[in-house]
Design a protein around this motif. Structure first.
Motif, short mmCIF file in Angstrom:
data_model
loop_
_atom_site.label_atom_id
_atom_site.label_comp_id
_atom_site.label_asym_id
_atom_site.label_seq_id
_atom_site.Cartn_x
_atom_site.Cartn_y
_atom_site.Cartn_z
N MET A 1 49.26 29.69 29.25
CA MET A 1 48.48 28.58 29.73
C MET A 1 47.06 29.06 30.00
N ALA A 2 46.09 28.35 29.52
CA ALA A 2 44.69 28.70 29.71
C ALA A 2 44.15 28.09 30.99
N PHE A 3 43.15 28.71 31.55
CA PHE A 3 42.49 28.14 32.71
C PHE A 3 40.98 28.31 32.55
N HIS A 4 40.23 27.55 33.33
CA HIS A 4 38.78 27.56 33.20
C HIS A 4 38.17 27.88 34.56
N ILE A 5 37.29 28.87 34.59
CA ILE A 5 36.58 29.22 35.82
C ILE A 5 35.22 28.55 35.77
N LYS A 6 34.95 27.67 36.73
CA LYS A 6 33.71 26.90 36.72
C LYS A 6 32.52 27.69 37.27
N ASN A 7 32.78 28.62 38.16
CA ASN A 7 31.72 29.42 38.75
C ASN A 7 31.41 30.59 37.82
N LEU A 8 30.20 30.65 37.30
CA LEU A 8 29.83 31.70 36.34
C LEU A 8 29.88 33.10 36.96
N GLU A 9 29.49 33.20 38.22
CA GLU A 9 29.53 34.51 38.89
C GLU A 9 30.97 34.99 39.05
N ALA A 10 31.86 34.08 39.43
CA ALA A 10 33.27 34.44 39.58
C ALA A 10 33.88 34.85 38.24
N GLU A 11 33.49 34.15 37.19
CA GLU A 11 34.00 34.50 35.87
C GLU A 11 33.51 35.89 35.45
N ALA A 12 32.23 36.17 35.71
CA ALA A 12 31.68 37.49 35.35
C ALA A 12 32.39 38.59 36.12
N LEU A 13 32.64 38.36 37.42
CA LEU A 13 33.34 39.36 38.22
C LEU A 13 34.77 39.57 37.72
N ALA A 14 35.45 38.47 37.39
CA ALA A 14 36.81 38.58 36.88
C ALA A 14 36.84 39.37 35.57
N ARG A 15 35.88 39.13 34.72
CA ARG A 15 35.82 39.87 33.45
C ARG A 15 35.52 41.35 33.68
N ARG A 16 34.67 41.66 34.66
CA ARG A 16 34.39 43.08 34.97
C ARG A 16 35.64 43.78 35.47
N VAL A 17 36.36 43.11 36.37
CA VAL A 17 37.59 43.70 36.90
C VAL A 17 38.61 43.88 35.78
N ALA A 18 38.73 42.89 34.93
CA ALA A 18 39.68 42.97 33.81
C ALA A 18 39.31 44.12 32.88
N ALA A 19 38.02 44.32 32.65
CA ALA A 19 37.59 45.42 31.77
C ALA A 19 37.84 46.77 32.43
N LEU A 20 37.57 46.87 33.73
CA LEU A 20 37.79 48.14 34.44
C LEU A 20 39.27 48.51 34.49
N LYS A 21 40.11 47.51 34.75
CA LYS A 21 41.55 47.75 34.89
C LYS A 21 42.28 47.68 33.55
N ARG A 22 41.57 47.25 32.51
CA ARG A 22 42.16 47.08 31.18
C ARG A 22 43.36 46.13 31.23
N THR A 23 43.13 44.99 31.89
CA THR A 23 44.16 43.95 31.99
C THR A 23 43.57 42.62 31.56
N GLY A 24 44.37 41.60 31.61
CA GLY A 24 43.90 40.26 31.29
C GLY A 24 43.22 39.62 32.49
N LEU A 25 42.59 38.47 32.24
CA LEU A 25 41.89 37.78 33.31
C LEU A 25 42.83 37.31 34.42
N THR A 26 44.02 36.88 34.06
CA THR A 26 44.97 36.39 35.07
C THR A 26 45.32 37.50 36.05
N GLU A 27 45.63 38.68 35.53
CA GLU A 27 45.95 39.82 36.39
C GLU A 27 44.74 40.22 37.23
N ALA A 28 43.56 40.15 36.64
CA ALA A 28 42.34 40.50 37.38
C ALA A 28 42.10 39.54 38.54
N LEU A 29 42.43 38.27 38.35
CA LEU A 29 42.24 37.29 39.42
C LEU A 29 43.27 37.44 40.53
N HIS A 30 44.42 37.99 40.22
CA HIS A 30 45.47 38.13 41.23
C HIS A 30 45.25 39.33 42.14
#
Length: 79
Positions: free
Chosen positions: A1-30
């Motif tokens: 299931m896809a989701f949409h992050i409306k806050n651009l800063e939150a999305e950028a942070l989630a992507r940074r965490v996902a890249a650092l941890k080498r996981t998907g966005l869902t895991e990064a948000l959790h």
């Protein structure tokens, strides 16, 4: 299931965490505060040096005379 992050800063942070941890966005948000944990922390030496520089920048206080024995003894006398 896809989701949409409306806050651009939150999305950028989630992507940074996902890249650092080498996981998907869902895991990064959790995982909370992962970005802060992944950032390097200053060493105790760096903290001490910064503290000394800040203290030195405040300057030497001028309280008049030095605290001699008579002054220290007067602090403990009962009137």
């Amino acid at each position: 299931m896809a989701f949409h992050i409306k806050n651009l800063e939150a999305e950028a942070l989630a992507r940074r965490v996902a890249a650092l941890k080498r996981t998907g966005l869902t895991e990064a948000l959790h995982t909370k505060h992962e970005l802060e944990r992944e950032q390097p922390r200053p060493s105790l030496l760096e903290i001490g040096v910064r503290f000394c520089r800040d203290l030195r920048a405040r300057g030497k206080p001028d309280h008049g005379r030095p605290a001699d024995k008579t002054f220290r003894d007067s602090l403990y006398e009962n009137d």
